[in-house]
Design a protein around this motif. Structure first.
Motif, short mmCIF file in Angstrom:
data_model
loop_
_atom_site.label_atom_id
_atom_site.label_comp_id
_atom_site.label_asym_id
_atom_site.label_seq_id
_atom_site.Cartn_x
_atom_site.Cartn_y
_atom_site.Cartn_z
N ASP A 33 12.42 73.53 33.76
CA ASP A 33 12.42 72.11 34.03
C ASP A 33 12.72 71.34 32.76
OD1 ASP A 33 9.67 71.79 36.46
OD2 ASP A 33 11.47 73.03 36.40
N GLY A 35 13.06 67.02 31.78
CA GLY A 35 13.06 65.68 32.35
C GLY A 35 12.45 64.65 31.44
N TRP A 36 12.39 63.43 31.97
CA TRP A 36 11.92 62.29 31.21
C TRP A 36 10.83 61.55 32.00
CZ3 TRP A 36 13.50 61.35 26.30
CH2 TRP A 36 14.64 62.04 25.87
N TYR A 37 9.83 61.13 31.25
CA TYR A 37 8.77 60.28 31.76
C TYR A 37 8.69 59.07 30.86
CZ TYR A 37 7.21 64.20 34.64
OH TYR A 37 7.14 65.21 35.57
N LEU A 47 7.00 59.34 36.11
CA LEU A 47 8.23 60.11 36.11
C LEU A 47 9.43 59.16 36.13
CD1 LEU A 47 9.09 63.20 38.21
CD2 LEU A 47 10.55 61.21 38.38
N THR A 50 13.74 64.08 36.55
CA THR A 50 13.48 65.46 36.16
C THR A 50 14.33 66.39 36.98
OG1 THR A 50 11.73 67.08 35.76
CG2 THR A 50 11.54 65.77 37.75
N GLU A 51 14.67 67.50 36.38
CA GLU A 51 15.52 68.48 37.04
C GLU A 51 14.94 69.87 36.85
OE1 GLU A 51 20.00 68.48 36.63
OE2 GLU A 51 19.53 70.39 35.70
N SER A 52 14.79 70.57 37.96
CA SER A 52 14.41 71.98 37.93
C SER A 52 15.65 72.81 38.21
CB SER A 52 13.35 72.27 38.99
OG SER A 52 12.19 71.52 38.74
N THR A 57 18.34 66.69 41.06
CA THR A 57 17.56 65.86 40.14
C THR A 57 16.70 64.89 40.93
OG1 THR A 57 19.31 66.05 38.50
CG2 THR A 57 17.70 64.28 38.20
N CYS A 95 10.14 63.16 26.66
CA CYS A 95 10.81 64.33 27.20
C CYS A 95 9.75 65.38 27.55
CB CYS A 95 11.78 64.88 26.16
SG CYS A 95 12.66 66.38 26.64
N ARG A 96 9.98 66.09 28.63
CA ARG A 96 9.06 67.16 29.06
C ARG A 96 9.88 68.35 29.50
NH1 ARG A 96 7.58 68.76 34.23
NH2 ARG A 96 5.58 69.85 34.44
N THR A 97 9.45 69.52 29.07
CA THR A 97 10.13 70.74 29.51
C THR A 97 9.10 71.78 29.95
OG1 THR A 97 10.12 71.82 27.35
CG2 THR A 97 11.98 70.39 27.83
#
Length: 120
Positions: A33, A35-37, A47, A50-52, A57, A95-97
């Motif tokens: 994953d 994405g951005w929050y 949120l 985000t894309e897995s 998306t 950013c989150r991964t």
């Protein structure tokens, strides 16, 4: 074990555009994953997009049609293209991964945040 380098925040007038980037580095086997929050003052983190891997998306309703998330898998980088910015988009963007490490375990990582300010 995973480091996220964010860039691209700043001050922009309403109607303008910015592009955020987030590059992941470290003991990465694969990225599941990205994405951005965002978090506005006095508000909870929410949120943005985000894309897995293998899934469409997911965008917040408030940004649909204005923001686009895209990835460069070769560079382990995710981008957020933000167009038609509004003052209510002002926030710290994170950013989150979720990555699979070389050890095959999974790790969630957050970036340090980048400030986006949209003036009216």
């Amino acid at each position: 074990q995973v480091h996220l380098q964010e860039s691209g925040g700043g001050l922009v007038q309403a109607g303008g555009s910015l592009r955020l980037s987030c590059a992941a580095s470290g003991n990465i086997f694969s990225i599941n994953d990205m994405g951005w929050y965002r978090q506005a003052p006095g508000q909870p983190r929410e949120l943005v997009a985000t894309e897995s891997s293998g899934a469409p998306t997911n965008y917040a309703e408030s940004v649909k049609g204005r923001f686009t998330l895209f990835r460069d898998n070769a560079k382990n980088t995710v981008y957020l293209q933000m167009n038609s910015l509004k003052p209510e988009d002002t926030a710290v963007y994170f950013c989150r991964t979720i990555v699979q490490l070389l050890s095959r375990s999974y790790l969630e990582t957050w970036g340090q945040g980048t400030l986006v300010t949209v003036s009216s």
